[in-house]
Design a protein around this motif. Structure first.
Motif, short mmCIF file in Angstrom:
data_model
loop_
_atom_site.label_atom_id
_atom_site.label_comp_id
_atom_site.label_asym_id
_atom_site.label_seq_id
_atom_site.Cartn_x
_atom_site.Cartn_y
_atom_site.Cartn_z
N ASN A 162 0.83 -1.20 0.00
CA ASN A 162 0.00 0.00 0.00
C ASN A 162 0.87 1.26 0.00
OD1 ASN A 162 0.83 0.08 2.78
ND2 ASN A 162 -0.81 -1.37 3.23
N SER A 205 -3.58 3.37 -0.45
CA SER A 205 -4.96 3.03 -0.08
C SER A 205 -5.35 1.59 -0.37
CB SER A 205 -5.99 3.94 -0.78
OG SER A 205 -5.69 5.29 -0.61
N THR A 264 -5.87 -2.55 -0.73
CA THR A 264 -6.09 -3.70 0.15
C THR A 264 -6.03 -4.99 -0.66
OG1 THR A 264 -8.49 -3.96 -0.17
CG2 THR A 264 -7.78 -2.30 1.41
N SER A 316 -13.63 -1.37 1.87
CA SER A 316 -13.41 0.07 1.92
C SER A 316 -14.42 0.70 2.87
CB SER A 316 -13.56 0.70 0.53
OG SER A 316 -13.26 2.08 0.57
N HIS A 333 -14.45 6.73 2.38
CA HIS A 333 -13.00 6.78 2.20
C HIS A 333 -12.61 7.98 1.34
CE1 HIS A 333 -9.22 5.73 -0.01
NE2 HIS A 333 -8.85 5.59 1.25
N ARG A 390 -11.46 2.39 -1.62
CA ARG A 390 -10.10 1.84 -1.62
C ARG A 390 -9.91 0.90 -2.82
NH1 ARG A 390 -7.05 2.75 2.71
NH2 ARG A 390 -8.07 3.57 4.58
N ASN A 399 -4.34 -1.41 5.73
CA ASN A 399 -5.64 -0.86 5.32
C ASN A 399 -6.78 -1.87 5.40
OD1 ASN A 399 -4.32 1.54 4.62
ND2 ASN A 399 -4.01 0.88 2.50
N ILE A 447 -9.58 -1.60 7.84
CA ILE A 447 -10.34 -0.37 7.60
C ILE A 447 -10.28 0.58 8.81
CG2 ILE A 447 -12.52 0.55 6.66
CD1 ILE A 447 -11.14 -1.41 4.86
N TYR A 448 -9.27 0.45 9.66
CA TYR A 448 -9.05 1.36 10.80
C TYR A 448 -10.24 1.36 11.75
CZ TYR A 448 -5.20 2.65 7.84
OH TYR A 448 -4.07 2.58 7.08
#
Length: 321
Positions: A49, A83, A85, A90, A94, A101, A127, A130-131
């Motif tokens: 990423n 960004s 994955t 996503s 985003h 993403r 990523n 997805i935090y």
């Protein structure tokens, strides 16, 4: 099993037990001690990423390996995409809703077909959660993506794959008690699965986490990444160090990047040229192979990029590498 066989006092099985112990240690992913074999024309691809796209750890790795003066001169290709994955997931909003993403599998076939790499380094996970807090469905999507990627690379004839756990995440408020706990789970799974499948793996995550923990104990304000995600030069060095030690365990390497630069007078010049070349080539390759991520610089045509690559290679040769 070892204890059972010993209890039978069948000494004739001891040679077998020794062989079994050696095999078992290798099968669970014991660190390799063979020096990496470089070849002219060999293509070494890095997938990842934005951390990979930033490129410092890739350039540091290539620079140190070139400084060992291998007989062959492989081509390092950075194809990290910000960004991106492997999970295909996503967040709903985003990039402020500008774009979802990108997923590696939207471009993977083109990348492999046009580059035809011999070796592929893989670094995903940052990523893929997805935090957000841990979620089993997101976790399964990450695992499925990694397994699918391995199959795709094998099917397309890649000779060697080197998997890397995601770097550490440092939440601005919660520090290592935030999203990094999700990455702990992802990294633990990847290490365990890689060992079970006899994949080659380099652990970046827990090495970086231990380093960060030790520094925070001495200085509560210390950070490897100002935004918690994207490491600075020190973080990239910690990544490169693990890779070089895996590929060339007998290569003399200093504890800090600055120490390496001081102790090898030409390394700074070499690194400057390598980073310049990789920065130019990554945009050229991304444009040539194609991707769905908006907002990136358009690379120069591959014909022009190849000429620029050769010119920088001549400068590197002039340094003695």
């Amino acid at each position: 099993m070892l204890n059972l066989l010993l209890k039978t006092k069948k000494i004739r099985f001891l040679p077998f037990l020794l062989c079994f112990s050696i095999w078992y240690g290798q099968a669970i992913g014991q660190k390799k001690t063979d020096i990496f074999s470089w070849g002219d024309g060999q293509k070494v691809l890095f997938l990842g990423n934005s951390i990979t796209y930033a490129g410092q750890y890739v350039a540091m790795t290539e620079s140190l390996l070139l400084s060992s003066r291998p007989k062959g001169k492989p081509q390092f290709i950075n194809s990290g995409l910000p960004s991106e994955t492997v999970s295909g997931l996503s967040e709903p909003n985003h990039a402020d809703g500008k774009f979802p993403r990108p997923c590696l599998f939207d471009r993977l076939d083109n990348v492999i077909d046009k580059i035809k790499p011999d070796v592929v380094f893989v670094c995903y996970g940052m990523n893929d959660g997805i935090y957000l807090p841990f979620d089993s469905a997101r976790f399964e999507a990450y695992k499925d993506g990694i397994i699918r990627l391995h199959k795709c690379l094998v099917d397309q004839g890649v000779k060697r794959m080197i998997w890397m756990t995601p770097p550490v995440h440092d939440d601005p408020q919660l520090r290592l008690d935030g999203y990094n706990k999700v990455l702990d789970r992802y990294a633990e799974w990847l290490i365990g699965y890689a060992k079970m499948q006899s994949w080659e793996i380099i652990d970046l995550h827990f090495r970086m986490r231990r380093y960060l923990e030790a520094r925070i104990e001495k200085d509560a304000q210390f950070k490897l990444a100002a935004d918690g995600v994207h490491p600075g030069e020190l973080g990239h060095w910690l990544m490169a160090k693990e890779i070089v030690q895996q590929l060339m365990p007998d290569f003399p390497i200093e504890s800090t990047w600055d120490d390496n630069l001081r102790n090898q007078p030409k390394l700074r010049q070499l690194y400057t040229l390598v980073l310049k070349r990789q920065t130019m080539m990554k945009d050229a390759w991304l444009t040539y192979t194609g991707h769905k991520r908006p907002g990136l610089s358009k690379g120069i045509p591959m014909e022009d990029a190849s000429k620029a690559y050769a010119a920088i290679q001549d400068e590197i040769k002039a340094l003695g590498f």
